[in-house]
Design a protein around this motif. Structure first.
Motif, PDB file in Angstrom:
ATOM      1  N   PHE A 196     -48.570  14.490  43.071  1.00  0.00           N
ATOM      2  CA  PHE A 196     -48.248  13.135  42.665  1.00  0.00           C
ATOM      3  C   PHE A 196     -48.307  12.207  43.881  1.00  0.00           C
ATOM      4  N   ASP A 197     -48.774  10.992  43.648  1.00  0.00           N
ATOM      5  CA  ASP A 197     -48.791   9.987  44.715  1.00  0.00           C
ATOM      6  C   ASP A 197     -47.405   9.408  44.952  1.00  0.00           C
ATOM      7  N   LEU A 198     -46.572   9.452  43.914  1.00  0.00           N
ATOM      8  CA  LEU A 198     -45.245   8.844  43.972  1.00  0.00           C
ATOM      9  C   LEU A 198     -44.267   9.707  43.190  1.00  0.00           C
ATOM     10  N   ILE A 199     -43.133  10.003  43.804  1.00  0.00           N
ATOM     11  CA  ILE A 199     -42.029  10.673  43.114  1.00  0.00           C
ATOM     12  C   ILE A 199     -40.816   9.758  43.211  1.00  0.00           C
ATOM     13  N   VAL A 200     -40.176   9.505  42.068  1.00  0.00           N
ATOM     14  CA  VAL A 200     -39.012   8.623  42.023  1.00  0.00           C
ATOM     15  C   VAL A 200     -37.857   9.337  41.332  1.00  0.00           C
ATOM     16  N   SER A 201     -36.653   8.901  41.643  1.00  0.00           N
ATOM     17  CA  SER A 201     -35.485   9.476  40.976  1.00  0.00           C
ATOM     18  C   SER A 201     -34.268   8.592  41.170  1.00  0.00           C
ATOM     19  N   ASN A 202     -33.447   8.531  40.144  1.00  0.00           N
ATOM     20  CA  ASN A 202     -32.108   7.942  40.226  1.00  0.00           C
ATOM     21  C   ASN A 202     -31.134   9.037  39.804  1.00  0.00           C
ATOM     22  N   PRO A 203     -30.824   9.952  40.724  1.00  0.00           N
ATOM     23  CA  PRO A 203     -30.019  11.130  40.361  1.00  0.00           C
ATOM     24  C   PRO A 203     -28.531  10.812  40.303  1.00  0.00           C
ATOM     25  N   PRO A 204     -27.730  11.746  39.798  1.00  0.00           N
ATOM     26  CA  PRO A 204     -26.271  11.533  39.809  1.00  0.00           C
ATOM     27  C   PRO A 204     -25.758  11.531  41.242  1.00  0.00           C
ATOM     28  N   TYR A 205     -25.175  10.393  41.678  1.00  0.00           N
ATOM     29  CA  TYR A 205     -24.771  10.288  43.082  1.00  0.00           C
ATOM     30  C   TYR A 205     -23.289   9.981  43.264  1.00  0.00           C
ATOM     31  N   ILE A 206     -22.526   9.975  42.211  1.00  0.00           N
ATOM     32  CA  ILE A 206     -21.094   9.702  42.344  1.00  0.00           C
ATOM     33  C   ILE A 206     -20.363  11.017  42.621  1.00  0.00           C
ATOM     34  N   ALA A 207     -19.561  11.037  43.665  1.00  0.00           N
ATOM     35  CA  ALA A 207     -18.790  12.235  43.995  1.00  0.00           C
ATOM     36  C   ALA A 207     -17.702  12.463  42.943  1.00  0.00           C
ATOM     37  N   ARG A 208     -17.350  13.723  42.768  1.00  0.00           N
ATOM     38  CA  ARG A 208     -16.362  14.061  41.738  1.00  0.00           C
ATOM     39  C   ARG A 208     -15.045  13.328  41.951  1.00  0.00           C
ATOM     40  N   ASP A 209     -14.596  13.210  43.200  1.00  0.00           N
ATOM     41  CA  ASP A 209     -13.290  12.575  43.431  1.00  0.00           C
ATOM     42  C   ASP A 209     -13.331  11.056  43.269  1.00  0.00           C
TER      43      ASP A 209
END
Length: 280
Positions: A179-192
């Motif tokens: 792929f020329d481009l890989i994008v993501s908006n993953p889960p980034y909130i810490a549990r606490d």
């Protein structure tokens, strides 16, 4: 009662429930019930409110007062000038994610991979903005992929996109890259951090919000595995939480990405980290 009177009552009810944008929310819900654009409500609010429509509107207002998101009540959320179908199965598209879209469109690419695609808003927006490009979206949630496929049909992009169920890059079928481009908006909130979040987030999939750890788990996986799926000069772009820029940039560097940059959103907060694979 006229719709204007009903609308005033509804706004007061939502304000009493502690909603900061009560008048706006009430107008959006009334526009949904009346099947019109919110900008046209002023032409209709002097009319008498039929009992059946008023009952439907009152029910929506009661649900909004319980902090159910407006988008879940209408089934739609606007993003980058387009409407997307949403549900409890996907994260709502948010304005700050448009920073990632703008950054991606600065690059040359024709094949894009979206990891954790959810509603498909990132992937489908990119394809809609770039004629002829093709894309693949992956997600662990089969229910989310159903929503994404629906949005692809609505936007008439189904012939240029495919969806695959699975865990991050493990879901990418053999032979489908690079792929020329890989994008993501993953889960980034810490549990606490989860207990202190806005109550509306209780109605969105927890899987899309937190990794149940330090908020960096997905970035470690993506930074490690993405280079094997990127073409030479390919770009990796991820959305981040506002305190994660340095940590994610360090992960990119550790796995061989170069030209790493951290971009801010319209509020001046770190929002997107990008890196290149191979020579620039």
């Amino acid at each position: 009662m006229t719709w204007d009177q009903v609308l005033r009552q509804a706004s007061a009810s939502l304000s009493a429930a502690g909603l900061a944008d009560a008048p706006r929310d009430a107008r959006r819900l009334l526009a949904h019930v009346l099947e019109c654009d919110p900008s046209r409500l002023s032409l209709l609010t002097h009319e008498a409110a039929p009992d059946d429509l008023r009952a439907r509107f009152d029910a929506l207002i009661a649900q909004r007062a319980r902090r159910i998101p407006v988008s879940h009540l209408t089934g739609r959320r606007a993003f980058y000038g387009r409407d997307f179908a949403v549900s409890r199965d996907v994260l709502d598209p948010r304005p700050e994610t448009e920073t990632l879209i703008a950054r991606a469109l600065e690059h040359d690419w024709s094949r894009v991979l979206d990891l954790g695609t959810g509603s498909g808003c990132i992937l489908l927006t990119l394809l809609a903005e770039r004629a002829g490009a093709r894309g693949l979206g992956t997600d662990l949630s089969a229910a989310a992929l159903t929503v994404a496929a629906r949005n692809a049909d609505m936007l008439k992009l189904a012939d240029r996109v495919a969806f695959q169920s699975g865990d991050w890059l493990d879901a990418v079928p053999a032979g489908s890259g690079p792929f020329d481009l890989i994008v993501s908006n993953p889960p980034y909130i810490a549990r606490d951090e989860m207990p202190g979040l806005d109550p509306e987030l209780d109605h969105e999939p927890r899987l899309a919000l937190t990794d149940e750890a330090d908020g960096l788990t997905a970035y470690r996986r993506i930074a490690r595995d993405a280079p094997a799926h990127l073409a030479p000069n390919g770009v990796l772009l991820v959305e981040i939480g506002p305190t994660q820029g340095a940590a994610v940039a360090d992960l990119f560097a550790a796995y061989g990405l170069s030209g790493i940059a951290v971009d801010v959103d319209l509020d001046g907060r770190d929002r997107v980290v990008s890196g290149h694979f191979g020579a620039n």
